[in-house]
Every structure is written in C-alpha cells, then in structure tokens.
Scaffold this active site. Structure first.
Site, mmCIF file in Angstrom:
data_model
loop_
_atom_site.group_PDB
_atom_site.id
_atom_site.type_symbol
_atom_site.label_atom_id
_atom_site.label_comp_id
_atom_site.label_asym_id
_atom_site.label_seq_id
_atom_site.Cartn_x
_atom_site.Cartn_y
_atom_site.Cartn_z
ATOM 1 N N TYR A 69 31.218 9.420 13.778
ATOM 2 C CA TYR A 69 32.558 8.987 13.386
ATOM 3 C C TYR A 69 32.502 7.646 12.649
ATOM 4 C CZ TYR A 69 37.599 8.405 13.720
ATOM 5 O OH TYR A 69 38.925 8.262 13.413
ATOM 6 N N PHE A 121 47.786 11.155 -15.748
ATOM 7 C CA PHE A 121 47.317 12.346 -15.047
ATOM 8 C C PHE A 121 48.364 12.643 -13.989
ATOM 9 C CE2 PHE A 121 44.958 14.946 -12.063
ATOM 10 C CZ PHE A 121 44.294 15.789 -12.910
ATOM 11 N N THR A 122 48.607 13.930 -13.741
ATOM 12 C CA THR A 122 49.735 14.325 -12.880
ATOM 13 C C THR A 122 49.742 13.587 -11.539
ATOM 14 O OG1 THR A 122 48.364 16.201 -12.250
ATOM 15 C CG2 THR A 122 50.076 16.599 -13.889
ATOM 16 N N ASP A 212 40.236 5.366 -14.149
ATOM 17 C CA ASP A 212 40.112 6.678 -13.541
ATOM 18 C C ASP A 212 38.803 7.189 -14.126
ATOM 19 O OD1 ASP A 212 40.054 9.360 -12.831
ATOM 20 O OD2 ASP A 212 42.244 9.524 -12.828
ATOM 21 N N LYS A 255 34.795 16.866 -10.028
ATOM 22 C CA LYS A 255 34.508 17.150 -11.433
ATOM 23 C C LYS A 255 33.027 16.854 -11.692
ATOM 24 C CE LYS A 255 39.062 17.460 -11.321
ATOM 25 N NZ LYS A 255 39.913 16.331 -11.358
ATOM 26 N N ARG A 379 49.005 23.154 -19.815
ATOM 27 C CA ARG A 379 49.113 21.688 -19.834
ATOM 28 C C ARG A 379 50.144 21.376 -20.908
ATOM 29 N NH1 ARG A 379 46.758 18.981 -15.348
ATOM 30 N NH2 ARG A 379 48.309 20.412 -14.619
ATOM 31 N N PHE A 442 54.269 22.412 -11.803
ATOM 32 C CA PHE A 442 53.378 23.413 -12.400
ATOM 33 C C PHE A 442 52.590 24.192 -11.353
ATOM 34 C CE2 PHE A 442 49.494 20.947 -11.801
ATOM 35 C CZ PHE A 442 49.998 19.655 -11.665
HETATM 36 C C1 LIG Z 1 41.289 15.825 -10.879
HETATM 37 C C2 LIG Z 1 41.720 14.506 -11.302
HETATM 38 C C3 LIG Z 1 42.428 13.650 -10.449
HETATM 39 C C4 LIG Z 1 42.879 14.058 -9.070
HETATM 40 O O1 LIG Z 1 41.813 14.334 -8.266
HETATM 41 P P1 LIG Z 1 41.790 15.461 -7.148
HETATM 42 O O2 LIG Z 1 40.380 15.452 -6.687
HETATM 43 O O3 LIG Z 1 42.217 16.742 -7.757
HETATM 44 O O4 LIG Z 1 42.738 15.033 -6.074
HETATM 45 C C5 LIG Z 1 42.740 12.397 -10.935
HETATM 46 N N1 LIG Z 1 42.426 12.011 -12.178
HETATM 47 C C6 LIG Z 1 41.763 12.807 -13.028
HETATM 48 C C7 LIG Z 1 41.442 12.334 -14.397
HETATM 49 C C8 LIG Z 1 41.393 14.083 -12.620
HETATM 50 O O5 LIG Z 1 40.759 14.893 -13.484
#
Ligand SMILES: *Cc1c(COP(=O)(O)O)cnc(C)c1O
Length: 485
Positions: A69, A121-122, A212, A255, A379, A442
């Site tokens: 933990y 980004f969303t 990001d 990613k 998108r 979406f």
């Molecule tokens: C996928 C993504 C996120 C969000 O991350 P999650 O792992 O899906 O929660 C944030 N910013 C970018 C640029 C992304 O591609």
C-alpha cells in the site's frame, strides 16, 4: 517503408460481422461508435488510448509488481524511469490522464481564473472548468485550419499569449497549458522554438507552465524531422529538452507509454506536488500508487522507456502516414500535414451536402462502421460544442491507430472501407440528436438518421499495392537515419 521493430508473439482473434449485423449494431448504438460492442467491430480505430500491444519486457516487469500500500518498490522504479526519461522532480501516479488533470486543476485553478491553452482536450477542459476556470484558446490560427500545411500547428500564438496575460493580469491566469501532438488539430506537434519562447514568456510574466505531454514521443520525432537543426539529435535528447522547458506535465500513459491504464502528474514545484499529494489520497489512492496497481506501475515504468525508443516511435508514425497516403491518393479529404496518431477525415468536405447541425462527422463515423466494421470517432460538433454555445470549429472523423497492434493488411482494408464510403458519399444523410447527456456528450449521445443509409456494397475499389511516397516535410522522415537501440 519503416519496418516494424517487433514480431508478434500473442494474438487476439477478431472477426468481421455481416453487413446485416453491422446495420443492427449501429442502430442499437444510436449511431454513436462509442456505444458499439467491441465484438461487433473488426478493425478498432476508435482510439489509441489503452489499445497498444504491451511488450514482453512490460509483461515480464508486471510479474515484479509490488502491491504494498505504501512505499511500493514499483512506485520507486516508476519514479526512476520518469526521472531518467523526462527529468521532473515529483511524480504523482493517477489511474489515467484525467485523474492527473483533476489534481492539477484543483491545485492551480481559482474560480474565475483563465487557463490558456492551444485549443483544448475534452477532459482537460472539463476539469479546469469544474474547478471554476475559464478555458481560453491561445493556439496559432493555423491550428483550426484543416487545409493549412503548417508544420507545427501545436504552437502557441505568442502575441496572443502575452497580450492576454498582460491585459488580464498575472493573478487572473491559473496556468498556461501546451499539448503535444495537438489532438484537436489532428495530432499536430509544437516546435522546440515555440516551446522555448512560451517557457521564456511564462518565466518573465511569472505564470505556471504545464505540458499535456501525452504523445510527446511522437512530438519529439516530428521535431527531429521538421525543425531546422534538430535532425542530428536523438529522440531521448529531444524528449528531455521538451520536459525541461515546463514546470511539469500531465500524461495519459494509455497513449505513448503503451499501457492499458495509467497516467501521472509530474512537477518540479514542491508546493504543487505537496498539494497534489493531499488531493490524490482523497480521489485516487495513496501517493505511492495513485489509482494504479503495483504491476500497472511496473508496466508503465518499462513503457516510458519504450516511448523514448526511436525505431518504435518512427514505425508507429510511419503506419499513420501509410494509411493517410492510401486515402490521399484516392482524393479523400484529410487533415494535413498528417499527424501523430491518427488520420483525420475532413467531414465538412467529405459530406459537403450535410450541414454541420446534422452532425456530418458523427454520421461519417457511423457509415464507415456500417461499410466495413471499422470503428472511428467523431471529433467535431458533438465533441466540441459546449453548453449550447455556437460552434464553428472543425468537423473531423478520427481513424486512430493503436500502437503495435495492426498490420499493413488491416490498414489496406481500412482504406478500402473508407473508399467505399467515399464512392457512396452523396447518398449519405445527416443525423438528428435524440439524447444528449449534460457533460462530455460525445460519449453517450444518441442519434437517428434523417434518411436511410446507402448499401456501401458497390464494387470495392481495386488498387494495386500503392507506391505512395510522403510529400513535403514528411519526406524527411525517410531521410532520418535509423538509430540503433
Ligand atoms: C487521452 C488524453 C487525455 C485524458 O487521458 P485519459 O487517460 O483518457 O484519462 C488528456 N489529454 C490528452 C492530450 C489525451 O490524449
């Protein structure tokens, strides 16, 4: 051709449902590809998120997961990998990228403050807004133009950035955010030159600057290919410099870190790290695992190292270019230059007879599924419109390539499917929205077509093995000498 630096050891069976099954499935899914069952999909290009193949090294590392933990060995190995590849001081693991976005927004954003970003980004925007922030675009104008061939559409408009900070005053700015391989612009990189200038400006005006850094590996490759003076530098060197130019970053490791789940917040700011650790125990878990299991952290530590492996990154970007080339040579309108992780179809040009209020990109994604069991993602106005504000932005369909998962045959099949839809495009109707959730609509919105869909069963377009050669800036990809591991 960029050769794959791997061979396949474990396979996952997939099958192509019949045309009748696909029609039933898309109706059941309300013409929303997010609501399809994966069993009804043949080639799944919905996202590159969590869909990469893990390596044998990652699987082996997972056996070493320490599930303690607190004080987990796996946390310390992850921290070491992050520091080696990127160099930030503090690491706070989260279950995925949005967990890190949540923490960063809660720490840095006071109600009414602006978050200045290249497009959005969303999930990033939602978390900033839930913390009371006001999302403000500072991207260069080319970012919003799918026909511009600007090599660095991920750049920030420096004049706009300075004016906003000076006009609003330092206290009204929460932080500046720059996204690598800007997703909403089609996976387009920033240049090192621009990043250095944003760093200098945010230092001068005393504003926090966070990346990001999701897909920073591919961004680093684009820098090596396109930016004057960068061709001789190694991928790890460029990645390290990118990281050195920001106070910290959020990552969705699903990613370019090749893991099915994971993400983190990294920072050099002791106070930000302390406050984020106070919050992570409330929302994710103890700071030594965030939302992750020990074995997840081991896979991530190894994945971070693979993200700095140039042959791996170059092959991936090469696959995206290959698919783009097949579509381009047949006249399908796509966003250029071709980005990192996906080919973006321009639905405004593809379905030019469907007005944007009838959701052309949403419909195009549904049509591509019906035509060949290929799943993609809208998108456009569905993802982009927000709280019923008018929306005049891009209207794209994203064919996103998972890393190390599909072969050239799959990509040939995808191109053939899109070409069948392209041949029938004038018969494709628009959609009506019949259900809309209040946020991130979406994911779960439902639609009905305004007229029946065509059959898409006309003679498949026959093509010889393509001789496509990349154009312009991308041509340099082939000239960059392959580096040994
Ligand atoms: C996928 C993504 C996120 C969000 O991350 P999650 O792992 O899906 O929660 C944030 N910013 C970018 C640029 C992304 O591609």
């Amino acid at each position: 051709m960029v050769l794959p630096p791997y061979k396949i050891k474990v396979v996952e069976p997939i099958h192509l449902p019949s045309p009748a099954q696909r029609r039933r499935a898309i109706i059941t899914a309300g013409f929303n590809t997010f609501l399809l069952r994966s069993d009804d999909v043949y080639v799944d290009l919905l996202t590159d998120s969590g869909t990469s193949a893990v390596s044998q090294e990652q699987r082996a590392a997972m056996e070493l997961g320490d599930e303690s933990y607190a004080g987990s060995r796996s946390f310390y190995r992850l921290e070491t990998a992050m520091r080696e590849v990127y160099g930030w001081q503090h690491l706070i693991p989260t279950h995925q990228g949005r967990g890190a976005e949540h923490l960063l927004s809660r720490v840095l954003v006071e109600p009414g403050q602006l978050v200045l970003s290249n497009l959005y980004f969303t999930t990033s925007r939602v978390h900033a807004e839930l913390a009371g922030g006001v999302w403000t675009d500072v991207s260069i104008p080319e970012a919003g133009d799918p026909e511009s061939r600007h090599p660095f559409k991920g750049n920030i408009d420096l004049g706009k950035l300075r004016d906003l900070i000076v006009r609003e005053g330092r206290e009204r700015i929460a932080f500046v955010r720059q996204e690598a391989c800007l997703n909403m612009a089609g996976g387009q990189p920033f240049s090192l030159e621009n990043l250095r200038a944003v760093r200098a400006l945010t230092r001068e005006l005393d504003v926090p600057f966070y990346l990001d850094a999701t897909r920073s590996s591919e961004n680093a490759l684009f820098i090596a290919e396109r930016e004057p003076g960068q061709a001789e530098r190694s991928l790890p060197e460029i990645l390290r410099e990118i990281a050195s130019l920001a106070d910290g970053a959020v990552f969705s490791s699903k990613k370019d870190h090749f893991v099915p789940i994971g993400g983190f917040l990294a920072t050099n700011d002791d106070a930000v790290a302390r406050r984020a650790r106070e919050l992570v125990v409330v929302y994710e878990g103890f700071p030594h695992y965030g939302g992750l299991a020990g074995h997840d952290m081991e896979a991530l530590a190894q994945g971070i190292r693979e993200a700095a492996d140039e042959p791996t990154v170059a092959h991936y970007v090469g696959q995206v270019r290959y698919l783009a080339g097949l579509l381009q040579e047949a006249g399908v309108p796509i966003v250029e230059p071709v980005g990192a992780h996906a080919v973006f179809l321009d639905a405004k040009r593809f379905l030019s007879h469907v007005p944007q209020e009838q959701f052309p990109a949403q419909m195009l994604a549904a049509a591509i599924y019906v035509a060949g069991g290929v799943r993609s993602m809208e998108r456009g106005i569905v993802s982009g419109q927000h709280d019923h504000e008018p929306y005049e932005g891009l209207e794209l369909v994203r064919l996103t390539i998972p890393r190390r998962a599909y072969s050239r045959e799959h990509l040939d099949y995808v191109a053939e499917t899109v070409l069948r839809v392209f041949a029938a495009r004038r018969e494709i109707p628009g959609l009506a929205l019949v259900y809309e959730p209040p946020t991130l609509r979406f994911f779960q919105a439902r639609f009905e077509p305004l007229a029946p869909l065509p059959s898409f069963e006309g003679a498949p377009v026959r093509r010889e093995t393509p001789q496509w050669a990349p154009l312009g800036a991308e041509a340099q990809a082939g000239r960059r000498p392959a580096r040994s591991r």
